[in-house]
Scaffold this motif. Structure first.
Motif, short mmCIF file in Angstrom:
data_model
loop_
_atom_site.label_atom_id
_atom_site.label_comp_id
_atom_site.label_asym_id
_atom_site.label_seq_id
_atom_site.Cartn_x
_atom_site.Cartn_y
_atom_site.Cartn_z
N ARG A 109 0.86 -1.19 0.00
CA ARG A 109 0.00 0.00 0.00
C ARG A 109 0.88 1.23 0.00
NH1 ARG A 109 -3.37 -0.65 4.66
NH2 ARG A 109 -4.52 -2.12 3.36
N ASN B 295 -1.81 0.31 -4.71
CA ASN B 295 -2.32 -0.48 -3.61
C ASN B 295 -2.68 -1.86 -4.15
OD1 ASN B 295 -3.38 -1.01 -1.01
ND2 ASN B 295 -5.44 -0.46 -1.67
N GLY C 50 -14.28 6.24 -5.14
CA GLY C 50 -12.85 6.17 -4.89
C GLY C 50 -12.20 7.49 -5.27
N ARG D 151 -6.43 7.27 -10.74
CA ARG D 151 -6.06 5.86 -10.80
C ARG D 151 -7.22 5.08 -11.39
NH1 ARG D 151 -7.52 5.51 -4.79
NH2 ARG D 151 -9.53 4.43 -4.84
N SER E 143 -8.86 0.81 -11.02
CA SER E 143 -8.84 -0.35 -10.14
C SER E 143 -9.05 -1.63 -10.94
CB SER E 143 -9.94 -0.23 -9.07
OG SER E 143 -9.65 0.78 -8.15
N ASP F 205 -13.17 2.01 -13.23
CA ASP F 205 -12.85 3.34 -12.71
C ASP F 205 -13.61 3.51 -11.40
OD1 ASP F 205 -12.60 6.03 -12.11
OD2 ASP F 205 -12.78 6.69 -14.19
N ASP F 206 -12.91 3.40 -10.28
CA ASP F 206 -13.62 3.45 -9.00
C ASP F 206 -13.90 4.86 -8.52
OD1 ASP F 206 -11.14 4.26 -8.05
OD2 ASP F 206 -11.12 2.90 -6.34
N TRP G 162 -4.96 -1.11 -7.22
CA TRP G 162 -5.02 0.26 -7.71
C TRP G 162 -3.79 0.48 -8.59
CZ3 TRP G 162 -5.84 3.36 -2.53
CH2 TRP G 162 -7.11 3.08 -2.01
#
Length: 429
Positions: A302, A334, A351, A355, A357, A390-391, A411
């Motif tokens: 992380r 992560n 999120g 980034r 996910s 795409d979170d 991530w």
């Protein structure tokens, strides 16, 4: 100038607290106490007819008569400590009956006192969504939506205001969470109120699209489920809730190495003494989004901090992950294992960008029994298959089966991110 700097700093701490729980609440509280930051919110409240009521019920956390962001910080910190502190006969993170009564008191006070609206909304959303049994507390969810909306007007979060005001008052959190919750209610509720919730979500969506920072993406946000943060960060670049697994190299890579991930995970699970659980205890992770006890996170790495104890028992997994530039060259990286227990639901949430996910179902013994919803798109978790998504869009998870399932959650860098050497290509369409 000094006042602007102070408010900007306070606003940043508040956004961190709202986005990440209240891990920054202590710092926020200390900052405001030391600098005695008390903006004259009462002047605005009087202007719009929302004069704070002086007689506020005594709470076990400090309350400001004027500053709703301060109240959000202290209330979340107080209930977060209760939520994660084990009580007799109750090991799962949740609030017991008497603690939920305190939440109920805050809920009623938040309607009577506008300065408590944000605190009430956030506490209800974070800690008042589920009972310890996993039962949904519907009145808390509805109140959270209404209080997030009410906090918009308390804080002067008008769409036409400057970015400075919008930023300092954490307006994006207030608007997007009101939209998120009304949209969820519209999708979930089966009563005659359903159309009203959908109308409310759509009205709020049209309001936030008038904000200058959202102008570039407003044309693509036709549904409340389209709200996301990566489309703002990467304006003009492709934006979609779920990405084709073949579109980015990490999708194929995860699926190709599924047998290795599964073999090492299965070895951990086969060891006597609940090794998975023991590893979690060494490096605990706090989770308020899921049904109590339903989402067990085991960290692998992380933010570039490797869990070396895990790597000793699953060396090939760690070795493989270290080879991926879109993970290791990404600032917001992560990788976790997640055990989703039967009957678990993750509430809708956003999120953080920049980034993307990925979920790889490593052990999923019951096909068609668990899935992921991103915006208005749904996917089932199938063993050995990856889902790239795409979170920063609203998303949630449900497990309807009878056996736990295990997922690698990753991530990784957005392919259109130009600040990191992630070795991906930004799509043109």
């Amino acid at each position: 100038m000094r006042r602007r700097v102070i408010l900007a700093a306070v606003g940043a701490l508040v956004r961190l607290s709202l986005r990440h729980g209240s891990c920054y609440a202590n710092l926020f509280s200390l900052f405001t106490n030391v600098l005695e930051v008390q903006p004259a919110w009462s002047t605005f409240c009087k202007h719009v007819g929302l004069v704070p009521v002086a007689a506020v019920t005594k709470f076990n956390f400090e309350v400001s008569a004027e500053y709703d962001l301060f109240n959000q910080g202290t209330a979340v910190k107080y209930f977060e400590d209760l939520f994660y502190e084990p009580t007799e006969g109750q090991k799962k993170p949740s609030l017991n009956g008497s603690q939920l009564e305190e939440v109920e008191t805050l809920r009623h006070q938040a309607y009577a006192n506008p300065v408590l609206a944000l605190a009430g909304a956030q506490v209800l959303y974070m800690f008042g969504w589920f009972r310890s049994t996993g039962e949904l507390i519907w009145e808390n969810i509805l109140s959270s939506a209404e209080l997030f909306e009410r906090s918009i007007y308390v804080s002067d979060c008008k769409p036409e205001h400057s970015y400075e005001v919008w930023h300092d008052n954490a307006c994006d959190i207030r608007w997007t969470h009101a939209i998120l919750l009304y949209h969820w209610l519209a999708q979930t509720d089966t009563t005659a109120q359903q159309p009203a919730y959908q109308q409310k979500a759509q009205q709020l969506l049209e309001g936030i699209k008038r904000v200058k920072k959202y102008e570039a993406v407003s044309g693509g946000w036709t549904s409340p489920g389209h709200v996301n943060f990566n489309s703002i960060i990467f304006a003009g670049k492709p934006s979609r809730p779920i990405w084709d697994t073949r579109e980015l190299p990490i999708g194929k890579w995860l699926e190709e190495h599924h047998p290795i991930f599964k073999a090492e995970l299965q070895a951990i699970l086969n060891e006597p003494g609940d090794v998975y659980g023991q590893l979690m205890k060494i490096d605990p992770s706090r989770e308020h989004l899921a049904t109590p006890g339903g989402w067990d996170t085991l960290r692998i790495v992380r933010y570039h901090n490797w869990f070396e104890v895990f790597c000793q028992v699953a060396p090939m997994t760690c070795e493989l992950i270290r080879t991926r530039p879109e993970i290791n060259e990404c600032k917001f990286m992560n990788v976790n294992y997640v055990r989703l227990n039967p009957g678990t639901h993750l509430k809708p949430h956003y999120g953080n960008g920049p980034r993307l996910s990925a979920h790889l179902s490593v052990i999923a013994p019951e096909p068609m029994k668990a899935g992921l919803t991103v915006a208005d798109q749904k996917r089932l978790w199938v063993e050995g298959e990856a889902i790239l998504f795409d979170d920063t869009y609203p998303h949630m998870v449900s497990h309807w089966g009878n056996q736990p399932r295990y997922v690698i959650l990753v991530w990784f860098c957005h392919p259109c991110d130009t600040r990191n050497a992630h070795n991906q290509t930004c799509p043109t369409a």
